[in-house]
Design a protein around this motif. Structure first.
Motif, PDB file in Angstrom:
ATOM      1  N   PRO A   1      74.279  28.601   4.322  1.00 27.97           N
ATOM      2  CA  PRO A   1      73.027  28.072   4.875  1.00 27.97           C
ATOM      3  C   PRO A   1      72.153  27.516   3.751  1.00 27.97           C
ATOM      4  CG  PRO A   1      73.529  30.210   5.823  1.00 27.97           C
ATOM      5  CD  PRO A   1      74.508  29.988   4.691  1.00 27.97           C
ATOM      6  N   GLY A   2      71.452  26.434   4.046  1.00 26.36           N
ATOM      7  CA  GLY A   2      70.617  25.787   3.042  1.00 26.36           C
ATOM      8  C   GLY A   2      69.157  25.750   3.436  1.00 26.36           C
ATOM      9  N   SER A   3      68.354  25.246   2.545  1.00 24.84           N
ATOM     10  CA  SER A   3      66.923  25.069   2.767  1.00 24.84           C
ATOM     11  C   SER A   3      66.649  23.588   3.012  1.00 24.84           C
ATOM     12  CB  SER A   3      66.147  25.536   1.540  1.00 24.84           C
ATOM     13  OG  SER A   3      64.796  25.144   1.632  1.00 24.84           O
ATOM     14  N   THR A   4      65.674  23.301   3.853  1.00 24.35           N
ATOM     15  CA  THR A   4      65.322  21.901   4.108  1.00 24.35           C
ATOM     16  C   THR A   4      64.597  21.281   2.918  1.00 24.35           C
ATOM     17  OG1 THR A   4      63.272  22.573   5.203  1.00 24.35           O
ATOM     18  CG2 THR A   4      65.203  22.204   6.604  1.00 24.35           C
ATOM     19  N   LYS A   5      64.041  22.112   2.043  1.00 19.33           N
ATOM     20  CA  LYS A   5      63.313  21.595   0.881  1.00 19.33           C
ATOM     21  C   LYS A   5      64.274  20.848  -0.038  1.00 19.33           C
ATOM     22  CE  LYS A   5      59.998  22.866  -2.610  1.00 19.33           C
ATOM     23  NZ  LYS A   5      59.202  23.920  -3.212  1.00 19.33           N
ATOM     24  N   GLY A   6      64.050  19.577  -0.221  1.00 18.13           N
ATOM     25  CA  GLY A   6      64.882  18.748  -1.080  1.00 18.13           C
ATOM     26  C   GLY A   6      66.192  18.303  -0.454  1.00 18.13           C
ATOM     27  N   ALA A   7      66.401  18.645   0.812  1.00 20.98           N
ATOM     28  CA  ALA A   7      67.656  18.292   1.481  1.00 20.98           C
ATOM     29  C   ALA A   7      67.664  16.820   1.895  1.00 20.98           C
ATOM     30  CB  ALA A   7      67.856  19.160   2.719  1.00 20.98           C
ATOM     31  N   ARG A   8      68.838  16.228   1.889  1.00 17.17           N
ATOM     32  CA  ARG A   8      69.010  14.877   2.421  1.00 17.17           C
ATOM     33  C   ARG A   8      69.173  15.001   3.936  1.00 17.17           C
ATOM     34  NH1 ARG A   8      73.905  10.989   2.726  1.00 17.17           N
ATOM     35  NH2 ARG A   8      75.127  12.690   1.837  1.00 17.17           N
ATOM     36  N   THR A   9      68.503  14.144   4.688  1.00 18.13           N
ATOM     37  CA  THR A   9      68.587  14.178   6.146  1.00 18.13           C
ATOM     38  C   THR A   9      69.600  13.162   6.641  1.00 18.13           C
ATOM     39  OG1 THR A   9      66.285  14.915   6.360  1.00 18.13           O
ATOM     40  CG2 THR A   9      67.279  13.875   8.294  1.00 18.13           C
ATOM     41  N   ILE A  10      70.464  13.625   7.536  1.00 17.10           N
ATOM     42  CA  ILE A  10      71.425  12.754   8.206  1.00 17.10           C
ATOM     43  C   ILE A  10      71.241  12.945   9.704  1.00 17.10           C
ATOM     44  CG2 ILE A  10      73.863  12.289   8.665  1.00 17.10           C
ATOM     45  CD1 ILE A  10      74.473  13.222   5.819  1.00 17.10           C
ATOM     46  N   GLU A  11      70.991  11.861  10.423  1.00 10.98           N
ATOM     47  CA  GLU A  11      70.861  11.939  11.880  1.00 10.98           C
ATOM     48  C   GLU A  11      72.237  11.796  12.518  1.00 10.98           C
ATOM     49  OE1 GLU A  11      69.098   9.254  15.421  1.00 10.98           O
ATOM     50  OE2 GLU A  11      67.600   9.982  13.981  1.00 10.98           O
ATOM     51  N   VAL A  12      72.527  12.696  13.444  1.00  6.95           N
ATOM     52  CA  VAL A  12      73.774  12.663  14.201  1.00  6.95           C
ATOM     53  C   VAL A  12      73.399  12.554  15.676  1.00  6.95           C
ATOM     54  CG1 VAL A  12      75.885  13.917  14.798  1.00  6.95           C
ATOM     55  CG2 VAL A  12      74.946  14.090  12.478  1.00  6.95           C
ATOM     56  N   ARG A  13      73.960  11.545  16.340  1.00  4.31           N
ATOM     57  CA  ARG A  13      73.713  11.356  17.765  1.00  4.31           C
ATOM     58  C   ARG A  13      74.949  11.781  18.547  1.00  4.31           C
ATOM     59  NH1 ARG A  13      72.748   7.499  14.750  1.00  4.31           N
ATOM     60  NH2 ARG A  13      74.389   6.109  15.467  1.00  4.31           N
ATOM     61  N   MET A  14      74.721  12.350  19.716  1.00  3.31           N
ATOM     62  CA  MET A  14      75.833  12.735  20.578  1.00  3.31           C
ATOM     63  C   MET A  14      75.454  12.418  22.011  1.00  3.31           C
ATOM     64  SD  MET A  14      75.523  16.817  20.086  1.00  3.31           S
ATOM     65  CE  MET A  14      73.969  17.658  20.229  1.00  3.31           C
ATOM     66  N   GLY A  15      76.486  12.193  22.829  1.00  6.75           N
ATOM     67  CA  GLY A  15      76.210  11.822  24.213  1.00  6.75           C
ATOM     68  C   GLY A  15      77.341  12.216  25.138  1.00  6.75           C
ATOM     69  N   ASP A  16      77.184  11.828  26.391  1.00  6.60           N
ATOM     70  CA  ASP A  16      78.144  12.202  27.422  1.00  6.60           C
ATOM     71  C   ASP A  16      79.452  11.427  27.343  1.00  6.60           C
ATOM     72  OD1 ASP A  16      76.172  13.939  28.195  1.00  6.60           O
ATOM     73  OD2 ASP A  16      75.489  12.725  29.887  1.00  6.60           O
ATOM     74  N   ASP A  17      79.559  10.480  26.407  1.00  6.97           N
ATOM     75  CA  ASP A  17      80.851   9.814  26.158  1.00  6.97           C
ATOM     76  C   ASP A  17      81.743  10.701  25.283  1.00  6.97           C
ATOM     77  OD1 ASP A  17      79.490   9.591  23.740  1.00  6.97           O
ATOM     78  OD2 ASP A  17      79.892   7.449  23.503  1.00  6.97           O
ATOM     79  N   MET A  18      81.246  11.893  24.969  1.00  7.46           N
ATOM     80  CA  MET A  18      81.965  12.896  24.177  1.00  7.46           C
ATOM     81  C   MET A  18      82.279  12.405  22.768  1.00  7.46           C
ATOM     82  SD  MET A  18      81.988  15.406  26.202  1.00  7.46           S
ATOM     83  CE  MET A  18      81.372  15.397  27.875  1.00  7.46           C
ATOM     84  N   ARG A  19      81.295  11.740  22.163  1.00  9.44           N
ATOM     85  CA  ARG A  19      81.439  11.238  20.798  1.00  9.44           C
ATOM     86  C   ARG A  19      80.195  11.558  19.981  1.00  9.44           C
ATOM     87  NH1 ARG A  19      85.785  11.426  22.283  1.00  9.44           N
ATOM     88  NH2 ARG A  19      87.310   9.779  22.564  1.00  9.44           N
ATOM     89  N   PHE A  20      80.432  11.732  18.685  1.00  8.40           N
ATOM     90  CA  PHE A  20      79.350  11.865  17.711  1.00  8.40           C
ATOM     91  C   PHE A  20      79.232  10.547  16.977  1.00  8.40           C
ATOM     92  CE2 PHE A  20      80.681  16.363  17.980  1.00  8.40           C
ATOM     93  CZ  PHE A  20      79.462  17.013  18.038  1.00  8.40           C
ATOM     94  N   ARG A  21      78.019  10.180  16.610  1.00  7.22           N
ATOM     95  CA  ARG A  21      77.784   9.006  15.784  1.00  7.22           C
ATOM     96  C   ARG A  21      76.800   9.397  14.693  1.00  7.22           C
ATOM     97  NH1 ARG A  21      78.793   7.560  20.739  1.00  7.22           N
ATOM     98  NH2 ARG A  21      80.233   5.864  21.179  1.00  7.22           N
ATOM     99  N   PRO A  22      77.167   9.312  13.442  1.00  8.29           N
ATOM    100  CA  PRO A  22      78.472   8.875  12.953  1.00  8.29           C
ATOM    101  C   PRO A  22      79.518   9.957  13.189  1.00  8.29           C
ATOM    102  CG  PRO A  22      77.145   9.598  11.103  1.00  8.29           C
ATOM    103  CD  PRO A  22      76.263   9.683  12.333  1.00  8.29           C
TER     104      PRO A  22
END
Length: 165
Positions: free
Chosen positions: A45-66
Motif C-alpha cells: 500500500p502507498g501514500s497519495t503524497k507525491g504519487a502519480r495519478t492514473i485514471e482508469v475507466r471501466m464500463g458495462d462493455d467489460m473493459r478497462f481503459r487503459p
C-alpha cells in the motif's frame, strides 16, 4: 506442556484482526491508504503524497481503459477508477494466478465481501481510488472479479519496469 484454550486463542485472534486497518466496502469514493501494509508480489500500500495519478475507466462493455499501464519499480500510483456503467464494477490488482483464484472463489460465493488496499468497488457513475507502491518489477494484472466480469475479459496489465541503477 500446557493445553491451549481454543476459545481464548480465538478471542485474541479476533481482537488482533479487528485492530488491523480497515477499508469500507462502500462506494469506493475514498482512497485506500495504509501506513504499513503486507508485502505482496506486486507491491505494498502507498501514500497519495507525491504519487502519480492514473485514471482508469471501466464500463458495462467489460473493459478497462487503459487496459495496459506502465510504471517504474518504486513508483507509487494513485489509481482514480471511474465506473461509467450501470452496474457495480471493481478494480483489483494482483498476479494473474491470484486473480484467477479469487474470481473462481467469487463465483462460488457471489455475496462474499472482500476489501483490501489493492482493490476498490465502484458503484455506477461513481469513482474510487487505490494508492499502491509498485516496489517489485514484473508484469501484473488488474481485473473486475464480480462474477461473470472476469470471464468476460474485464482485465488489464500493469508492467513494472526495473528501477534505473
Amino acid at each position: 506442556m500446557k493445553a491451549v484454550n481454543v476459545s481464548r486463542t480465538g478471542a485474541i485472534a479476533l481482537a488482533l484482526f479487528m485492530a488491523l486497518p480497515a477499508w469500507s466496502h462502500g462506494d469506493g469514493e475514498e482512497t485506500k491508504v495504509a501506513a504499513a501494509g503486507e508485502q505482496k508480489a506486486w507491491g505494498i500500500p502507498g501514500s497519495t503524497k507525491g504519487a502519480r495519478t492514473i485514471e482508469v475507466r471501466m464500463g458495462d462493455d467489460m473493459r478497462f481503459r487503459p487496459h495496459r499501464i506502465e510504471v517504474r519499480q518504486g513508483e507509487t500510483i494513485r489509481f482514480v477508477v471511474r465506473n461509467r456503467g450501470k452496474v457495480l464494477h471493481e478494480m483489483v490488482v494482483g498476479t494473474p494466478q491470484e486473480l484467477r483464484e479469487h474470481a473462481a472463489l467469487m463465483k462460488k460465493f457471489p455475496k462474499m465481501e472482500h476489501d483490501e488496499p489493492y482493490m476498490t468497488h465502484v458503484k455506477p457513475g461513481r469513482k474510487g481510488s487505490i494508492a499502491w507502491n509498485f516496489n517489485r518489477a514484473g508484469e501484473f494484472q488488474f481485473a473486475c472479479l464480480i462474477p461473470g466480469h472476469f470471464d468476460a475479459g474485464m482485465t488489464g496489465t500493469i508492467v513494472v519496469a526495473p528501477a534505473k541503477p
